[in-house]
Design an enzyme around this catalytic site. Structure first.
Site, PDB file in Angstrom:
ATOM      1  N   LYS A   9       0.869  -1.169   0.000  1.00 42.05           N
ATOM      2  CA  LYS A   9       0.000   0.000   0.000  1.00 42.05           C
ATOM      3  C   LYS A   9       0.905   1.217   0.000  1.00 42.05           C
ATOM      4  O   LYS A   9       1.776   1.340   0.852  1.00 42.05           O
ATOM      5  CB  LYS A   9      -0.909   0.010   1.228  1.00 42.05           C
ATOM      6  CG  LYS A   9      -1.843   1.216   1.277  1.00 42.05           C
ATOM      7  CD  LYS A   9      -2.637   1.270   2.552  1.00 42.05           C
ATOM      8  CE  LYS A   9      -1.830   1.607   3.762  1.00 42.05           C
ATOM      9  NZ  LYS A   9      -1.238   2.955   3.796  1.00 42.05           N
ATOM     10  N   GLU A  11       1.155   5.498  -0.194  1.00 41.43           N
ATOM     11  CA  GLU A  11       0.451   6.747   0.027  1.00 41.43           C
ATOM     12  C   GLU A  11       0.853   7.783  -1.004  1.00 41.43           C
ATOM     13  O   GLU A  11       2.045   8.005  -1.221  1.00 41.43           O
ATOM     14  CB  GLU A  11       0.765   7.287   1.427  1.00 41.43           C
ATOM     15  CG  GLU A  11       0.293   6.382   2.540  1.00 41.43           C
ATOM     16  CD  GLU A  11       0.604   6.942   3.915  1.00 41.43           C
ATOM     17  OE1 GLU A  11       1.317   7.953   4.029  1.00 41.43           O
ATOM     18  OE2 GLU A  11       0.120   6.357   4.891  1.00 41.43           O
ATOM     19  N   GLU A  78      -8.550   8.032   3.530  1.00 36.19           N
ATOM     20  CA  GLU A  78      -8.497   8.247   4.971  1.00 36.19           C
ATOM     21  C   GLU A  78      -8.820   9.683   5.334  1.00 36.19           C
ATOM     22  O   GLU A  78      -8.252  10.623   4.790  1.00 36.19           O
ATOM     23  CB  GLU A  78      -7.111   7.879   5.531  1.00 36.19           C
ATOM     24  CG  GLU A  78      -7.043   8.016   7.034  1.00 36.19           C
ATOM     25  CD  GLU A  78      -5.824   7.354   7.648  1.00 36.19           C
ATOM     26  OE1 GLU A  78      -5.641   7.534   8.873  1.00 36.19           O
ATOM     27  OE2 GLU A  78      -5.068   6.679   6.938  1.00 36.19           O
TER      28      GLU A  78
END
Length: 151
Positions: A9, A11, A78
């Protein structure tokens, strides 16, 4: 491979596009992560809601589309407004996983340490603590220190 991970993952959006492409080209599946990016928190300096302003919201939508286009299999959103998360989910066909991004996404995630109350300084509104392990761990450590000093 050695760690047993099935994917990574990452960002960020367009600023990490080439890195994502290289990782995908190496045969490693990538999940994107937009909005609040905790591993980059010192860049923003705060855990406040991201993409509240129109310009940042539009950039986030474009980044989500780009992540899908280059091959990410899913995206974590998020701590963004629920209405924006809904727009993103409607703009792409890959799964959108929310963490403090409202109910209109394909799935929800909550960090285990937060859920179990192992930390106490991070307290966003979306966080539900199901235990208070911070207090229990702190008390256990204090008791251990006291036991060691009493010997």
């Amino acid at each position: 491979k050695e760690s047993g991970a099935h994917s990574v993952k990452l960002e960020g959006g367009k600023e990490i596009k080439e890195s994502i492409k290289r990782i995908l080209h190496a045969g490693i599946p990538v999940m994107g992560h937009l909005g609040l990016t905790p591993q980059s928190i010192y860049k923003f300096g705060t855990y406040t809601v991201r993409a509240k302003e129109e310009e940042e919201a539009e950039r986030l939508i474009e980044d989500a589309k780009m992540l899908e286009r280059i091959g990410c299999f899913a995206i974590v959103l998020e701590k963004i407004p629920a209405s924006l998360a809904k727009k993103v989910a409607e703009s792409v066909s890959i799964p959108i996983i929310g963490i403090g991004a409202g109910p209109n996404v394909d799935g929800q995630v909550l960090v285990l340490h937060d859920m179990l109350g192992m930390t106490h300084e991070f307290n966003p509104r979306f966080l539900r603590r199901y235990l208070n392990l911070y207090e229990d761990m702190t008390n256990a450590m204090k008791q251990y220190v006291a036991d060691v000093k009493s010997v």
